[in-house]
Scaffold this active site. Structure first.
Site, short mmCIF file in Angstrom:
data_model
loop_
_atom_site.label_atom_id
_atom_site.label_comp_id
_atom_site.label_asym_id
_atom_site.label_seq_id
_atom_site.Cartn_x
_atom_site.Cartn_y
_atom_site.Cartn_z
CG LEU A 1 50.59 66.50 48.64
CD1 LEU A 1 49.37 67.40 48.44
CD2 LEU A 1 51.33 66.32 47.33
N GLY B 1 49.93 70.20 61.80
CA GLY B 1 49.71 71.62 62.07
C GLY B 1 48.57 72.19 61.24
CG LEU B 2 46.75 72.37 56.59
CD1 LEU B 2 46.48 73.87 56.56
CD2 LEU B 2 47.15 71.88 55.20
CB THR C 1 42.63 61.11 72.08
OG1 THR C 1 43.85 60.63 71.51
CG2 THR C 1 42.68 62.63 72.19
CG LEU C 2 40.86 57.08 75.98
CD1 LEU C 2 39.96 56.92 77.20
CD2 LEU C 2 42.14 56.25 76.16
CG ASP D 1 36.60 53.04 74.45
OD1 ASP D 1 35.41 52.74 74.20
OD2 ASP D 1 37.54 52.23 74.40
N GLY E 1 42.73 62.79 65.45
CA GLY E 1 43.39 63.37 66.63
C GLY E 1 43.65 64.86 66.44
CG ASP E 2 46.08 66.15 63.35
OD1 ASP E 2 46.82 66.03 64.35
OD2 ASP E 2 46.38 65.70 62.22
CB ALA F 1 37.40 63.87 61.92
O1 RIB Z 1 47.75 63.38 61.96
C1 RIB Z 1 47.58 63.12 60.59
C2 RIB Z 1 48.66 63.81 59.82
O2 RIB Z 1 49.91 63.26 60.19
C3 RIB Z 1 48.57 63.62 58.32
O3 RIB Z 1 47.78 64.59 57.70
C4 RIB Z 1 50.04 63.62 57.90
O4 RIB Z 1 50.40 64.72 57.13
C5 RIB Z 1 50.86 63.56 59.20
O5 RIB Z 1 51.37 64.79 59.55
#
Ligand code: RIB
EC number: 2.7.1.15
Length: 288
Positions: A13, A42-43, A204-205, A208, A235-236, A266
């Site tokens: 959360l 992960g989520l 990742t940049l 850029d 990044g995720d 994003a």
């Molecule tokens: O990469 C962003 C995430 O990093 C956030 O959502 C936070 O929960 C941490 O895990």
């Protein structure tokens, strides 16, 4: 193969506060507001892979609190199979996300339930072996990450490790990684990744783009412009989109090109999972 991507990782959360700037040690800064939103590397990556169109399975753990329901529902409503997300006694993971003016952030994470995933069950390992791509980060205990990488590697499943938050990793694990995804700061922690056996390093940049580095050389992936609101989860988004594209057989530079566009979209929206674009939105941006 029963699905495209398995994500082993954290569900948190996110308590997001908005500040003029991230405070230094001993300093107090007043926030202009706060929000509680679903997140966790992960989520976020599982939701990104699913929004990219990949059949996605998530492995991890939540607690027995109210956040647990929100986190599972967020993944489930994005189409992620959450049957491998365990429910453990105690709190779910929490992240305190400080977003400063301009969109950059600093994050503190309490792993809580995520920290209970120290090993994988037989069902978990089946989910790892029956994917095209395994995706992991470092908010899950290292023994489980190594166990999953080893099972995936033996089964011919591509291993993507987003080494965030950066930490020292044993060579035994690095040798199992096909694609290591890091940002510029994290990259400094892995100067010898290729020598340690990593197949390809993707750096990742931000605006850029990205750099794809392997034993044969380097390739630049151009960036795209974005109106930055909040970089949390960018990044995720990149990693989830990258994994989904690799699962379809895309080359690494092509997969990175799509992932760069997804990551740029994003940053234009507040929050982690909320900001992850759909495949249609990414396609429209690519056509522009
Ligand atoms: O990469 C962003 C995430 O990093 C956030 O959502 C936070 O929960 C941490 O895990």
């Amino acid at each position: 193969m029963t699905h495209d991507v398995t994500v082993l990782g954290s569900l948190n959360l996110d308590v997001v506060v908005h500040l003029p700037r991230v405070p230094g040690v001993g300093e107090t800064v007043l926030a202009s507001g706060q929000q509680r939103v679903p997140g966790g590397k992960g989520l976020n990556q599982a939701v990104a892979a699913a929004r990219a169109g990949a059949r996605t399975v998530m492995l991890g753990a939540v607690g027995d609190d109210d956040a647990a329901r929100v986190l599972r529902e967020t993944a489930g409503s994005a189409g992620v199979d959450v049957s491998g997300v365990r429910r453990e006694p105690g709190p779910s993971g929490t992240a305190w996300v400080m977003v400063q003016d301009g969109g950059d952030n600093a994050i503190v994470v309490d792993a809580a339930a995520n920290g209970t995933v120290t090993s994988l069950t037989g069902c978990d390992l089946d989910a790892v072996r029956s994917a095209a791509v395994l995706v992991m980060q470092l908010e899950t205990p290292l023994p489980a990450v190594t166990q999953a990488a080893s099972a995936a590697s033996r089964a011919g499943v591509r291993v993507v490790l987003n080494a965030a938050p950066a930490r020292d990793l044993p060579e035994e694990l690095l040798a199992l990684v096909d694609v290591l995804v890091v940002n510029e700061h994290e990259a400094r922690a892995f100067p010898d990744a290729l020598a340690a056996g990593v197949g390809t390093v993707v750096v990742t940049l931000g605006a850029d783009g990205a750099r794809v580095v392997c034993a044969d050389g380097e390739q630049a992936v151009p960036g795209v412009t974005a109106d930055v609101v909040d970089t949390t989860g960018a990044g995720d988004t990149f990693t989830g989109y990258l994994a989904a594209a690799l699962a379809t057989g895309a080359s690494l530079p092509d997969a990175c090109g799509r992932a760069v566009v997804a990551g740029a979209l994003a940053v234009e929206v507040l929050g982690a999972t909320a900001s992850i674009p759909t495949a249609d939105a990414v396609e429209r941006r690519l056509q522009r």
